[in-house]
Design a protein around this motif. Structure first.
Motif, PDB file in Angstrom:
ATOM      1  N   PRO A  31       0.854  -1.150   0.074  1.00  0.00           N
ATOM      2  CA  PRO A  31       0.001   0.091   0.074  1.00  0.00           C
ATOM      3  C   PRO A  31       0.937   1.129   0.001  1.00  0.00           C
ATOM      4  O   PRO A  31       0.465   2.420  -0.802  1.00  0.00           O
ATOM      5  CB  PRO A  31      -1.001  -0.188   1.479  1.00  0.00           C
ATOM      6  N   VAL A  32       2.002   1.272   0.875  1.00  0.00           N
ATOM      7  CA  VAL A  32       2.628   2.358   0.767  1.00  0.00           C
ATOM      8  C   VAL A  32       3.285   2.715  -0.547  1.00  0.00           C
ATOM      9  O   VAL A  32       3.420   3.884  -1.149  1.00  0.00           O
ATOM     10  CB  VAL A  32       3.725   2.161   1.818  1.00  0.00           C
ATOM     11  N   LYS A  33       3.973   1.804  -1.087  1.00  0.00           N
ATOM     12  CA  LYS A  33       4.657   2.187  -2.657  1.00  0.00           C
ATOM     13  C   LYS A  33       3.608   2.330  -3.606  1.00  0.00           C
ATOM     14  O   LYS A  33       3.972   3.129  -4.467  1.00  0.00           O
ATOM     15  CB  LYS A  33       5.245   0.778  -3.060  1.00  0.00           C
ATOM     16  N   ILE A  34       2.391   1.952  -3.681  1.00  0.00           N
ATOM     17  CA  ILE A  34       1.314   2.020  -4.612  1.00  0.00           C
ATOM     18  C   ILE A  34       0.948   3.501  -4.416  1.00  0.00           C
ATOM     19  O   ILE A  34       0.753   4.328  -5.396  1.00  0.00           O
ATOM     20  CB  ILE A  34       0.101   1.323  -4.572  1.00  0.00           C
ATOM     21  N   ALA A  35       0.567   3.875  -2.980  1.00  0.00           N
ATOM     22  CA  ALA A  35       0.385   5.392  -2.750  1.00  0.00           C
ATOM     23  C   ALA A  35       1.353   6.300  -3.156  1.00  0.00           C
ATOM     24  O   ALA A  35       1.274   7.646  -3.769  1.00  0.00           O
ATOM     25  CB  ALA A  35       0.122   5.373  -1.408  1.00  0.00           C
ATOM     26  N   ALA A  36       2.737   5.878  -3.070  1.00  0.00           N
ATOM     27  CA  ALA A  36       3.799   6.876  -3.239  1.00  0.00           C
ATOM     28  C   ALA A  36       4.030   6.945  -4.733  1.00  0.00           C
ATOM     29  O   ALA A  36       4.414   8.304  -5.357  1.00  0.00           O
ATOM     30  CB  ALA A  36       5.202   6.154  -2.696  1.00  0.00           C
ATOM     31  N   TYR A  37       3.911   5.881  -5.576  1.00  0.00           N
ATOM     32  CA  TYR A  37       4.165   5.978  -6.987  1.00  0.00           C
ATOM     33  C   TYR A  37       2.919   6.784  -7.833  1.00  0.00           C
ATOM     34  O   TYR A  37       2.950   7.355  -8.696  1.00  0.00           O
ATOM     35  CB  TYR A  37       4.484   4.614  -7.470  1.00  0.00           C
ATOM     36  N   TYR A  38       1.531   6.170  -7.285  1.00  0.00           N
ATOM     37  CA  TYR A  38       0.534   6.938  -8.122  1.00  0.00           C
ATOM     38  C   TYR A  38      -0.288   7.881  -7.364  1.00  0.00           C
ATOM     39  O   TYR A  38      -1.169   8.719  -7.951  1.00  0.00           O
ATOM     40  CB  TYR A  38      -0.516   5.508  -8.127  1.00  0.00           C
ATOM     41  N   GLY A  39      -0.066   8.358  -6.255  1.00  0.00           N
ATOM     42  CA  GLY A  39      -0.641   9.250  -5.537  1.00  0.00           C
ATOM     43  C   GLY A  39      -2.090   9.119  -5.068  1.00  0.00           C
ATOM     44  O   GLY A  39      -2.817   9.923  -5.161  1.00  0.00           O
TER      45      GLY A  39
END
Length: 493
Positions: A199-207
């Motif tokens: 979840p953290v990486k998806i939120a960081a890459y896609y906003g």
């Protein structure tokens, strides 16, 4: 809605109220007993009290049962009535605010729907600010309370909305926090083997928003066409006193539904997650939850990650490893700031984040666009720059030299043009034909020919404006050529 005004009779204030009986307006005059001089504010205060008093009486006469209904009970009934007309997420938000503060405060106050005054509402707002919350929190409560009371006005339960006479506080300007590239690398290291790693990486890459991250399903990932679709969200709702995750296809705005390219780094993470879920499913067998097989963000037992768990666990990890304090939602701001710093246009960032309009993106992130501000600064810095004196003198000398060359060239061109004009306008010289007498005489023909040529040459000079031996005629002042005196031989001709 009851209205009134101040009137003056015999140097004293009167309150004139516009009462309505059977739909007809009947003004009511009430003496205040206050002299006009120096009592305007006191008269206005009494007028306001009278309006509230008669308005309550009007509400009780119009709908007597509303006079005894507590405001807290009405708000609970309103939540039930409004539920079919709004989204699940909006209803849950309203319910949280009613149960958190509104119900407790006004129930302890014992105020009824018909007795509610703007002063009581204003006092409630002040208690929120006194607890250290921002004006944005007050604005949210004001929106919920006003909407509930407006429904009461619509149903003729009260004459007018007391929340309309309350001063809404000014919205607090929020400056988003975000991480730099190096700080994000440290964050990824912290969450490497954590349940929130994906979840953290998806939120960081896609906003993505928290609800959009948790709402991702495997069917939204197209590994063949390398795309990811955001069209579902997961929120938390209260069911039988317990908060449980709830998924729905209604996103925040229409622009939130979007399809983005599948980044290679996210693709590798998703493939690893898919393999991990298959392993846990075989390992736990019947104990593995089959309800959320379509979702990507689940725990080891197959349970969907709760939104509140994501928020709380993210804050816990930030504090534990002494990282700069940010919220999970600030990963969205971090994505936007890094895109902007790498030259991505603001319009493309709006589409990437799923904002409904461009102004939303610009209002939040325009102050981070340093490239645009540098260009603006370069232009502004050249406004009042004082030029160097030596360079000015060199520039002026160069300009003078250029001007002289231009004048010289223009003069040469003018002379060449005039010379060409004279050559084209000059008639062809006709040779003199000596007569028989001149052929036999001694030089008579040649003398006559010379005289004629001299006269024609003088005429040509006069016509071209370059006559040097001209005299003015006494009659008209025109230039007249002096003809050479013919010789005696020429006169004989």
């Amino acid at each position: 809605m009851l209205t009134g005004s101040l009137q003056i009779k015999n140097d004293k204030y009167y309150a004139m109220l516009n009462l309505y009986v059977d739909g007809k307006r009947k003004p009511k005059w009430i003496p205040l007993g206050l002299p006009v001089r120096g009592n305007k504010r006191a008269a206005e205060a009494e007028l306001k009290q009278l309006i509230d008093k008669y308005e309550k009486q009007s509400n009780a006469q119009k709908n007597p049962e509303c006079a005894d209904v507590l405001l807290a009970d009405y708000l609970q009934n309103w939540l039930v009535m409004v539920k079919p007309t709004i989204s699940t997420a909006t209803h849950q938000s309203y319910k949280n605010m009613v149960n958190a503060r509104l119900d407790r405060y006004f129930r302890n106050l014992g105020v009824t729907l018909g007795d509610l005054t703007p002063t009581q509402i204003q006092t409630f707002y002040q208690t929120i600010l006194d607890e250290g919350y921002t004006t944005n929190t007050v604005i949210h409560y004001h929106a919920v309370l006003r909407r509930a009371l407006q429904n009461a006005v619509k149903k003729d339960m009260i004459a007018r909305n007391p929340a309309d006479r309350v001063d809404k506080p000014k919205k607090n300007s929020y400056k988003a926090n975000f991480y730099s590239d190096a700080e994000m690398q440290d964050l990824f290291d912290v969450f490497e083997n954590d349940p929130l790693c994906l979840p953290v990486k998806i939120a960081a890459y896609y906003g993505l928003r928290r609800s959009e991250v948790l709402g991702l399903k495997w069917e939204a990932i197209n590994f063949a066409e390398k795309s990811i679709s955001i069209n579902h969200k997961v929120i938390e709702v209260e069911v039988d006193g317990k908060f449980v995750p709830y998924g729905e296809d209604v996103l925040k705005t229409k622009a939130s539904v979007r399809t983005l390219p599948l980044l290679p780094v996210i693709e590798q993470l998703l493939l690893a997650e898919k393999e991990k879920q298959e392993t846990f499913r075989k390992l736990f067998k019947k104990e593995y939850c089959k309800k959320y097989l379509d979702y990507i963000c689940v725990d080891q037992m197959g349970n969907l990650l709760r939104p509140n768990f994501v928020t709380e666990h993210f804050s816990y990890m930030i504090s534990k490893f002494n990282l700069k304090k940010i919220r999970f939602h600030d990963l969205r701001h971090t994505c936007a700031s890094l895109l902007l710093s790498n030259g991505v246009p603001m319009k493309q960032i709006q589409i990437w984040l799923g904002h409904s309009n461009f102004s939303t993106t610009a209002d939040i992130y325009a102050h981070l666009d340093m490239s645009a501000q540098m260009n603006t600064g370069n232009v502004a810095g050249a406004f009042f720059a004082k030029p160097d004196r030596k360079s000015c003198e060199q520039t002026g000398a160069a300009m003078d030299s250029d001007a002289e060359r231009e004048l010289s060239t223009a003069s040469q061109m003018e002379e060449a043009t005039a010379h060409k004009t004279r050559r084209e306008s000059k008639p062809s010289a006709k040779p003199c034909k000596p007569d028989s007498a001149s052929q036999t005489g001694k030089g008579k023909g040649s003398a006559a020919c010379a005289a004629k040529e001299s006269v024609e040459t003088c005429k040509e000079k006069t016509s071209s404006g370059r006559t040097t031996s001209a005299s003015k005629s006494p009659k008209n002042g025109t230039a007249k050529c002096r003809k050479p005196k013919p010789t005696q031989k020429c006169r004989n001709l």
